[in-house]
Scaffold this active site. Structure first.
Site, short mmCIF file in Angstrom:
data_model
loop_
_atom_site.label_atom_id
_atom_site.label_comp_id
_atom_site.label_asym_id
_atom_site.label_seq_id
_atom_site.Cartn_x
_atom_site.Cartn_y
_atom_site.Cartn_z
N SER A 261 0.87 -1.17 0.00
CA SER A 261 0.00 0.00 0.00
C SER A 261 0.91 1.22 0.00
O SER A 261 2.00 1.19 0.59
CB SER A 261 -0.90 0.02 1.24
OG SER A 261 -1.90 1.00 1.14
N LYS B 248 -5.93 4.44 4.38
CA LYS B 248 -5.96 3.23 5.21
C LYS B 248 -7.38 2.92 5.68
O LYS B 248 -7.81 1.75 5.71
CB LYS B 248 -5.03 3.40 6.41
CG LYS B 248 -3.56 3.19 6.09
CD LYS B 248 -3.31 1.77 5.61
CE LYS B 248 -1.86 1.44 5.44
NZ LYS B 248 -1.63 0.06 4.94
#
Length: 379
Positions: free
Chosen positions: A125, A201
């Site tokens: 990520s 997130k």
């Protein structure tokens, strides 16, 4: 949660006794059967996305040391030889490691990446050193990436996925700093001080839970606080940036900021424990204490005296930072966290047998690795 206690006795047979509150029973297995059970664990294959990252690389090492076969994804296969050299310094043999190329937003690559795997650890990520002006630079690859990986896992009939999230998906809410944050707490995407990383997130983790609610996948998330500890190479990413800035003498005065800290090696171990023992649907927050920036600087000066002259020794009053924040958008982002300590309930992680290192060790190992790799020069 109670876990069985195991005791084995070798007398022609291994006698395995399992005891818990609900049952008292005994069973026996032969030596060859015991070896087969051990070998079955050793041959489990885990897909680790983001295998070149700070947490990802330590997770690969932890899995290899514990007998797993690992398929790691990286964005560019030209890095494979260099990564293997790093891993070989930590793990004697790499027979159980393969590296493949994959991109978060490429749907097709994940179908091949998950083939033959027993589980997925999704760590890849975007983690920026500086927050982008457009949050979508982080949100789109983070959210699309987790959905692409989960769709591929579902199609491959993979039952368990461990997802790396963050306390940034937990504590951007009005109660943070007032009440202990637990797995039930979520960051509010509309919260005034949430940044692009926290938003990415939060939305990516929400998307993951929404997906698994309608698919036969057991999802567990790992939500670490600030991750420190040893870097394996000079390209340490963003996780150790705060240490690098402190050690480089960039800031003579510090804001009154405190943060939860956890060692990267312990985050890696928690991923494995979650896969082996965790309850589906769990969000495992992990932090092992707090330190202020001044506490960190003081520790570094004491333990690495050659750094002392570069390290800041004083905190700037918070009201000055608040004034400066009106003119500097970077400073403005930290103003809400001044003089605030956010506590996290990490009991679910400890219930799995997680035993994290002292946070001072995470700080010092991180700092010494930056020196060892030449990121920080000392005289």
């Amino acid at each position: 949660m109670m876990y069985p206690r195991f005791s084995c006795k070798l007398s022609g047979l291994f006698l395995l006794r399992i005891a818990d509150k609900q049952t008292q029973r005994a069973c026996s297995i032969t030596y060859n059967e015991a070896i087969e059970i051990s070998d079955a664990k050793m041959t489990k294959k885990i897909l680790v996305t983001g295998a070149s990252g700070f947490i990802g690389s330590h997770t690969v090492i932890d899995l290899l040391k514990n007998g797993y076969e690992v398929r790691g994804t990286i964005r560019d296969l030209s890095r494979a030889a260099g990564l293997e050299k790093l891993f070989r310094a930590e793990v004697r043999h790499l027979d159980n490691l393969t590296l493949v190329e994959a991109n978060l937003t490429d749907v097709d690559c994940w179908k091949k990446a998950v083939e033959g795997c027993d589980g997925v650890f999704h760590l890849a990520s975007p983690v920026p050193i500086e927050q982008p002006e457009d949050p979508d630079e982080l949100i789109i690859p983070a959210r699309e990436g987790v959905l692409n990986v989960l769709k591929a896992a579902a199609d491959a009939n993979i039952k368990r996925v461990v997802l790396t999230s963050s306390v940034a998906a937990v504590s951007a809410n009005p109660g943070a700093g007032e009440t202990v944050q637990s797995e039930a707490d979520w960051s509010d995407p509309q919260f005034p001080t949430i940044n692009a990383y926290g938003l990415s997130k939060t939305l990516a983790e929400r998307a993951a839970w929404d997906f698994t609610a309608t698919h036969d996948i057991e999802l567990i998330t790992i939500n670490p606080a600030m991750v420190l500890g040893p870097a394996l190479e000079p390209d340490y990413g963003s996780s150790l940036e705060a240490l690098a800035l402190l050690m480089g003498g960039r800031y003579p005065l510090l804001p009154k900021l405190s943060m939860g800290i956890v060692d990267v090696r312990d985050v890696a171990t928690l991923h494995r424990l979650a896969f082996e023992r965790g309850n589906s649907g769990s969000r495992l927050l992990c932090s092992h204490g707090h330190m202020s920036l001044l506490d960190i600087a003081t520790l570094l000066g004491k333990e690495i005296p050659t750094l002392a002259r570069k390290l800041p020794r004083y905190e700037l009053p918070s009201f000055i930072f608040r004034i400066l924040g009106k003119f500097n958008p970077v400073i403005e982002t930290i103003v809400p966290d001044l003089n605030k300590i956010v506590e996290y309930d990490c009991a679910p992680a400890f219930d799995l047998g997680w035993q994290p290192r002292p946070i001072e060790e995470a700080v010092l190992f991180g700092a010494r690795s930056l020196i060892e790799h030449g990121v920080i020069k000392i005289s």
